[in-house]
Design an enzyme around this catalytic site. Sequence first.
Site, PDB file in Angstrom:
ATOM      1  N   LYS A   1      31.256 -16.345  -7.955  1.00 48.71           N
ATOM      2  CA  LYS A   1      29.885 -15.847  -7.798  1.00 48.71           C
ATOM      3  C   LYS A   1      29.892 -14.685  -6.816  1.00 48.71           C
ATOM      4  CE  LYS A   1      27.526 -20.274  -8.625  1.00 48.71           C
ATOM      5  NZ  LYS A   1      26.649 -21.309  -8.039  1.00 48.71           N
TER       6      LYS A   1
ATOM      7  N   ARG B   1      19.531 -32.564 -10.307  1.00 50.22           N
ATOM      8  CA  ARG B   1      18.180 -32.287 -10.817  1.00 50.22           C
ATOM      9  C   ARG B   1      18.035 -32.618 -12.287  1.00 50.22           C
ATOM     10  NH1 ARG B   1      18.916 -26.210  -9.083  1.00 50.22           N
ATOM     11  NH2 ARG B   1      20.858 -26.908 -10.009  1.00 50.22           N
TER      12      ARG B   1
ATOM     13  N   SER C   1      18.821 -21.721  -6.377  1.00 51.11           N
ATOM     14  CA  SER C   1      19.061 -20.472  -5.658  1.00 51.11           C
ATOM     15  C   SER C   1      19.006 -19.280  -6.607  1.00 51.11           C
ATOM     16  CB  SER C   1      20.429 -20.504  -4.973  1.00 51.11           C
ATOM     17  OG  SER C   1      20.454 -21.495  -3.979  1.00 51.11           O
TER      18      SER C   1
ATOM     19  N   HIS D   1      17.837 -27.996  -1.421  1.00 53.41           N
ATOM     20  CA  HIS D   1      19.007 -28.221  -0.552  1.00 53.41           C
ATOM     21  C   HIS D   1      18.593 -28.981   0.709  1.00 53.41           C
ATOM     22  CE1 HIS D   1      20.755 -24.305  -2.387  1.00 53.41           C
ATOM     23  NE2 HIS D   1      21.442 -25.318  -2.885  1.00 53.41           N
TER      24      HIS D   1
HETATM   25  O1  PNS Z   1      25.933 -24.443  -4.862  1.00 57.28           O
HETATM   26  P1  PNS Z   1      27.030 -24.399  -5.894  1.00 57.28           P
HETATM   27  O2  PNS Z   1      27.407 -22.963  -6.204  1.00 57.28           O
HETATM   28  O3  PNS Z   1      26.697 -25.185  -7.126  1.00 57.28           O
HETATM   29  O4  PNS Z   1      28.296 -25.104  -5.190  1.00 57.28           O
HETATM   30  C1  PNS Z   1      29.495 -25.226  -5.904  1.00 57.28           C
HETATM   31  C2  PNS Z   1      30.630 -25.681  -4.961  1.00 57.28           C
HETATM   32  C3  PNS Z   1      30.794 -24.704  -3.817  1.00 57.28           C
HETATM   33  C4  PNS Z   1      30.277 -27.035  -4.379  1.00 57.28           C
HETATM   34  C5  PNS Z   1      31.894 -25.740  -5.834  1.00 57.28           C
HETATM   35  O5  PNS Z   1      32.157 -24.478  -6.332  1.00 57.28           O
HETATM   36  C6  PNS Z   1      33.108 -26.273  -5.088  1.00 57.28           C
HETATM   37  O6  PNS Z   1      33.207 -27.458  -4.884  1.00 57.28           O
HETATM   38  N1  PNS Z   1      34.031 -25.378  -4.674  1.00 57.28           N
HETATM   39  C7  PNS Z   1      35.212 -25.759  -3.939  1.00 57.28           C
HETATM   40  C8  PNS Z   1      36.482 -25.349  -4.655  1.00 57.28           C
HETATM   41  C9  PNS Z   1      37.383 -26.539  -4.949  1.00 57.28           C
HETATM   42  O7  PNS Z   1      37.742 -27.299  -4.074  1.00 57.28           O
HETATM   43  N2  PNS Z   1      37.733 -26.712  -6.250  1.00 57.28           N
HETATM   44  C10 PNS Z   1      38.630 -27.729  -6.748  1.00 57.28           C
HETATM   45  C11 PNS Z   1      38.025 -29.081  -6.999  1.00 57.28           C
HETATM   46  S1  PNS Z   1      36.572 -29.140  -7.976  1.00 57.28           S
END
Ligand code: PNS
Length: 166
Positions: free
Chosen positions: A43, A96, A133, A19
């Site tokens: 989560k 990745r 993570s 990150h």
């Molecule tokens: O670190 P992560 O858990 O892979 O992050 C995922 C994250 C938080 C980036 C993803 O869950 C997200 O974009 N959530 C926002 C919810 C949202 O706006 N959803 C609708 C469009 S995709």
Amino acid sequence: MSNRVAVVPGSFDPPTLGHLDIVRRAAALYDETHVLVVHNPDKEGMLPIALRMQLLEQAIAEAGITGRVIVGSWSVGLLVDYAQEVGAGVLVKGIRSQQDVAYETPMAVVNNHLAGVETVFLLADPANSVVSSSLVRQVASLGGDVSPYVPGAVSQYLKGATPSEF
Ligand code: PNS
């Protein structure tokens, strides 16, 4: 919306060196970078959001990342709502593997449909290709050393935490 302002969103539970590398590179590309801890209702989460933010702030300072970097959090509404609120036209994500591409593609497409927000993918440094993570949580909860994968601030916190806190 500006392409000079970017959001680096994630769960950051906990923040990893992967990150931090993406934040450092985003901060070099954009005038203003929002590192956004997003609450993911799918989560359960290990660390409280406020602690993730505090660890990110410490890690960013310790890494000497320069530029305008703002750590925030978002738990209500769409990610693109936050992006629009702060005038960001870009989301930055680290990639990745092919699995990451498959996971990120629908979100990038939908975020673009919803608000015209673009997603910029930065290829992860191969040194971080196995760092996640979830792996850090698992190793830490079983008493293993995660210091090669996380910033010093996170390593220190996890060393002091009891397994029940994971
Ligand atoms: O670190 P992560 O858990 O892979 O992050 C995922 C994250 C938080 C980036 C993803 O869950 C997200 O974009 N959530 C926002 C919810 C949202 O706006 N959803 C609708 C469009 S995709």
